[in-house]
Design a protein around this motif. Structure first.
Motif, mmCIF file in Angstrom:
data_model
loop_
_atom_site.group_PDB
_atom_site.id
_atom_site.type_symbol
_atom_site.label_atom_id
_atom_site.label_comp_id
_atom_site.label_asym_id
_atom_site.label_seq_id
_atom_site.Cartn_x
_atom_site.Cartn_y
_atom_site.Cartn_z
ATOM 1 N N PRO A 156 0.819 -1.226 0.000
ATOM 2 C CA PRO A 156 0.000 0.000 0.000
ATOM 3 C C PRO A 156 0.844 1.264 0.000
ATOM 4 O O PRO A 156 0.496 2.253 -0.656
ATOM 5 C CB PRO A 156 -0.823 -0.134 1.296
ATOM 6 C CG PRO A 156 -0.881 -1.603 1.567
ATOM 7 C CD PRO A 156 0.451 -2.125 1.125
ATOM 8 N N TYR A 234 -1.345 -11.268 -6.716
ATOM 9 C CA TYR A 234 -2.667 -10.898 -6.177
ATOM 10 C C TYR A 234 -2.554 -9.695 -5.249
ATOM 11 O O TYR A 234 -3.420 -8.801 -5.268
ATOM 12 C CB TYR A 234 -3.292 -12.076 -5.440
ATOM 13 C CG TYR A 234 -4.569 -11.688 -4.724
ATOM 14 C CD1 TYR A 234 -5.741 -11.441 -5.446
ATOM 15 C CD2 TYR A 234 -4.596 -11.545 -3.336
ATOM 16 C CE1 TYR A 234 -6.914 -11.064 -4.792
ATOM 17 C CE2 TYR A 234 -5.761 -11.172 -2.680
ATOM 18 C CZ TYR A 234 -6.918 -10.929 -3.412
ATOM 19 O OH TYR A 234 -8.067 -10.554 -2.770
ATOM 20 N N ASP A 235 -1.510 -9.657 -4.428
ATOM 21 C CA ASP A 235 -1.336 -8.536 -3.498
ATOM 22 C C ASP A 235 -1.215 -7.217 -4.246
ATOM 23 O O ASP A 235 -1.706 -6.185 -3.779
ATOM 24 C CB ASP A 235 -0.093 -8.767 -2.634
ATOM 25 C CG ASP A 235 -0.217 -10.011 -1.782
ATOM 26 O OD1 ASP A 235 -0.853 -9.929 -0.723
ATOM 27 O OD2 ASP A 235 0.305 -11.062 -2.181
ATOM 28 N N ASN A 238 -4.741 -6.388 -5.893
ATOM 29 C CA ASN A 238 -5.789 -6.044 -4.930
ATOM 30 C C ASN A 238 -5.456 -4.788 -4.122
ATOM 31 O O ASN A 238 -6.221 -4.383 -3.255
ATOM 32 C CB ASN A 238 -6.035 -7.217 -3.963
ATOM 33 C CG ASN A 238 -7.377 -7.109 -3.266
ATOM 34 O OD1 ASN A 238 -8.383 -6.756 -3.885
ATOM 35 N ND2 ASN A 238 -7.398 -7.391 -1.972
ATOM 36 N N CYS A 239 -4.332 -4.164 -4.433
ATOM 37 C CA CYS A 239 -3.948 -2.930 -3.737
ATOM 38 C C CYS A 239 -4.933 -1.811 -4.066
ATOM 39 O O CYS A 239 -5.356 -1.657 -5.219
ATOM 40 C CB CYS A 239 -2.547 -2.509 -4.169
ATOM 41 S SG CYS A 239 -1.409 -2.391 -2.806
ATOM 42 N N GLN A 240 -5.278 -1.020 -3.083
ATOM 43 C CA GLN A 240 -6.198 0.087 -3.319
ATOM 44 C C GLN A 240 -5.476 1.229 -4.024
ATOM 45 O O GLN A 240 -4.348 1.577 -3.695
ATOM 46 C CB GLN A 240 -6.768 0.584 -1.992
ATOM 47 C CG GLN A 240 -7.810 1.680 -2.153
ATOM 48 C CD GLN A 240 -8.538 1.959 -0.853
ATOM 49 O OE1 GLN A 240 -8.792 1.060 -0.058
ATOM 50 N NE2 GLN A 240 -8.888 3.221 -0.634
ATOM 51 N N TYR A 284 -11.609 -9.086 -5.528
ATOM 52 C CA TYR A 284 -10.886 -7.819 -5.465
ATOM 53 C C TYR A 284 -11.737 -6.734 -4.820
ATOM 54 O O TYR A 284 -12.963 -6.718 -4.957
ATOM 55 C CB TYR A 284 -10.484 -7.362 -6.874
ATOM 56 C CG TYR A 284 -9.671 -8.369 -7.636
ATOM 57 C CD1 TYR A 284 -8.303 -8.491 -7.426
ATOM 58 C CD2 TYR A 284 -10.275 -9.217 -8.563
ATOM 59 C CE1 TYR A 284 -7.550 -9.421 -8.120
ATOM 60 C CE2 TYR A 284 -9.526 -10.150 -9.266
ATOM 61 C CZ TYR A 284 -8.168 -10.252 -9.042
ATOM 62 O OH TYR A 284 -7.426 -11.179 -9.729
ATOM 63 N N ASN A 285 -11.059 -5.807 -4.144
ATOM 64 C CA ASN A 285 -11.749 -4.638 -3.602
ATOM 65 C C ASN A 285 -12.251 -3.763 -4.742
ATOM 66 O O ASN A 285 -11.675 -3.763 -5.836
ATOM 67 C CB ASN A 285 -10.796 -3.816 -2.721
ATOM 68 C CG ASN A 285 -10.365 -4.591 -1.496
ATOM 69 O OD1 ASN A 285 -11.157 -5.304 -0.890
ATOM 70 N ND2 ASN A 285 -9.091 -4.463 -1.134
ATOM 71 N N GLN A 287 -12.039 -0.633 -5.161
ATOM 72 C CA GLN A 287 -11.077 0.401 -5.549
ATOM 73 C C GLN A 287 -9.681 -0.179 -5.770
ATOM 74 O O GLN A 287 -8.675 0.516 -5.641
ATOM 75 C CB GLN A 287 -11.025 1.492 -4.464
ATOM 76 C CG GLN A 287 -12.344 2.217 -4.316
ATOM 77 C CD GLN A 287 -12.307 3.249 -3.199
ATOM 78 O OE1 GLN A 287 -11.676 3.048 -2.168
ATOM 79 N NE2 GLN A 287 -12.999 4.366 -3.406
ATOM 80 N N SER A 288 -9.626 -1.433 -6.141
ATOM 81 C CA SER A 288 -8.337 -2.105 -6.325
ATOM 82 C C SER A 288 -7.704 -1.748 -7.668
ATOM 83 O O SER A 288 -8.370 -1.260 -8.595
ATOM 84 C CB SER A 288 -8.508 -3.623 -6.230
ATOM 85 O OG SER A 288 -9.276 -4.095 -7.335
ATOM 86 N N HIS A 290 -6.747 -3.912 -9.755
ATOM 87 C CA HIS A 290 -7.367 -4.809 -10.737
ATOM 88 C C HIS A 290 -8.610 -4.173 -11.350
ATOM 89 O O HIS A 290 -8.789 -4.201 -12.578
ATOM 90 C CB HIS A 290 -7.737 -6.138 -10.080
ATOM 91 C CG HIS A 290 -8.396 -7.102 -11.015
ATOM 92 N ND1 HIS A 290 -9.756 -7.067 -11.284
ATOM 93 C CD2 HIS A 290 -7.883 -8.107 -11.786
ATOM 94 C CE1 HIS A 290 -10.061 -8.017 -12.153
ATOM 95 N NE2 HIS A 290 -8.945 -8.667 -12.478
ATOM 96 N N GLU A 291 -9.434 -3.580 -10.513
ATOM 97 C CA GLU A 291 -10.661 -2.972 -11.021
ATOM 98 C C GLU A 291 -10.354 -1.735 -11.856
ATOM 99 O O GLU A 291 -11.025 -1.469 -12.860
ATOM 100 C CB GLU A 291 -11.595 -2.618 -9.868
ATOM 101 C CG GLU A 291 -12.142 -3.834 -9.136
ATOM 102 C CD GLU A 291 -12.822 -4.821 -10.085
ATOM 103 O OE1 GLU A 291 -13.865 -4.461 -10.653
ATOM 104 O OE2 GLU A 291 -12.297 -5.936 -10.263
#
Length: 350
Positions: A156, A234-235, A238-240, A284-285, A287-288, A290-291
């Motif tokens: 993060p 993945y970490d 999935n980070c915001q 995933y979050n 606000q990740s 990935h998104e």
């Protein structure tokens, strides 16, 4: 003599001694200058003197190859111990010295052992100079597997550094005395440029400067390397991230930054399409990262299409590579039928 005058005298003396040391090495003689500096580092010194000695050690490592190669493991331990100094200026110079030593093969494994400490500093001390020094060191050594848990914890912070605004300047030969000298002697710096940081208190009017994204480039390079590690992918994804993350892909960004961001996107795209990654159903979050890049509401496709006509050829080529990776994942073997099935990523955004 005033304190400032004394400091200037010390700097001139160190420069003269280094010049003599270079001349002796050119003649095939060991000047002993690097050893003298390292020995003086063991003595109790004030913060300014410690910083100046480390700065001189860094210069010697780059310029006195034979003497630098003759150093030993205890010297690396001594320099690394300065990472625990209470003054940030000393920490920064110690990081620069370790970066210089990391160019010598026999010290690389030993310097890797301090990667966790470097990551800790970078994520807990919000100082742009320290971030530069930390990132340049981390990008110059292979990060060991035992550092992966710490990398997950600092992910993060890395994303936050990437999305922060730092003002850096490329300054002319006649730069002002209040600039922060970083890496003019480091021949590994991109394009051989001299990079200076305009910190608080710097007289920006003394510089002919422009804003560049040097820190962002260094963060992206580190993240691109980590994205190739299966257990970290993945970490990272999935980070915001901030809602304006895709601004990093705007055509108005410096070409060097765009190229690195596109390489990062390609590696993420390839990683998420591997059988190893597909074997797990990831969540995933909202606000990740990935998104932001690959989610249903992402506008990445629009950015990529705009970059295909970017004036810099390497940006154009890399944008095309990302498009191909999104449409034709490598594990599919680039078979036309499968590529056609994945065209919806762009068709949905027309």
């Amino acid at each position: 003599m005033s304190r400032a005058g004394g400091r200037a005298g010390n700097e001139n003396s160190l420069t003269q001694q280094l010049g003599l040391a270079i001349e002796r090495e050119r003649l095939g003689r060991d000047s002993g200058e690097l050893r003298r500096l390292l020995n003086s580092l063991e003595s109790k010194q004030d913060e300014y003197t410690r910083s100046m000695i480390l700065h001189s050690v860094t210069r010697c490592v780059y310029l006195l190859e034979a003497e630098a190669s003759a150093c030993n493991a205890d010297d690396i331990v001594l320099v690394a111990s300065m990472l625990d100094d209470k003054e940030n200026s000393v920490k920064i110079q110690a990081l620069n010295t370790l970066k210089a030593f990391s160019g010598i093969r026999k010290f690389r494994l030993q310097i890797q052992e301090h990667s966790i400490k470097v990551l800790e500093l970078m994520s807990t001390v919000w100082d742009s100079e320290l971030h530069i020094a930390s990132l340049r060191l981390l990008n110059n050594i292979p990060l060991p597997d035992f550092a992966h848990p710490q990398l997950r914890r600092v992910m993060p912070a890395l994303m936050e550094i990437l999305q922060s605004d730092y003002i850096l300047a490329q300054v002319p030969q006649h730069h002002g005395p209040r600039s922060v000298y970083l890496t003019a002697l480091d021949q590994h710096l991109e394009g051989g440029e001299k990079i200076y940081l305009l910190g608080s208190g710097s007289d920006s009017s003394a510089f002919s400067c422009f804003t560049i994204s040097f820190i962002q480039v260094q963060v992206i390079r580190l993240l691109s390397s980590l994205a190739q590690k299966n257990d970290l992918l993945y970490d990272i994804l999935n980070c915001q991230v901030h809602s304006n993350f895709l601004n990093l892909f705007q055509a108005t960004q410096p070409g060097s930054l765009l190229f690195e961001v596109l390489v990062f996107a390609e590696r993420l795209s390839e990683g998420r399409n591997t059988p190893h990654y597909h074997a797990v159903k990831w969540h995933y979050n909202e606000q990740s990262l990935h998104e932001a890049l690959f989610g249903d509401e992402s506008r990445l496709a629009d950015r990529l299409l705009a970059l295909v006509i970017h004036p810099e050829e390497e940006v154009q080529i890399q944008a095309c590579k990302v498009i191909v990776s999104l449409q034709c994942p490598r594990d599919m073997g680039l078979r036309p039928s499968l590529c056609q099935a994945s065209h919806s990523y762009f068709n949905n955004r027309e």
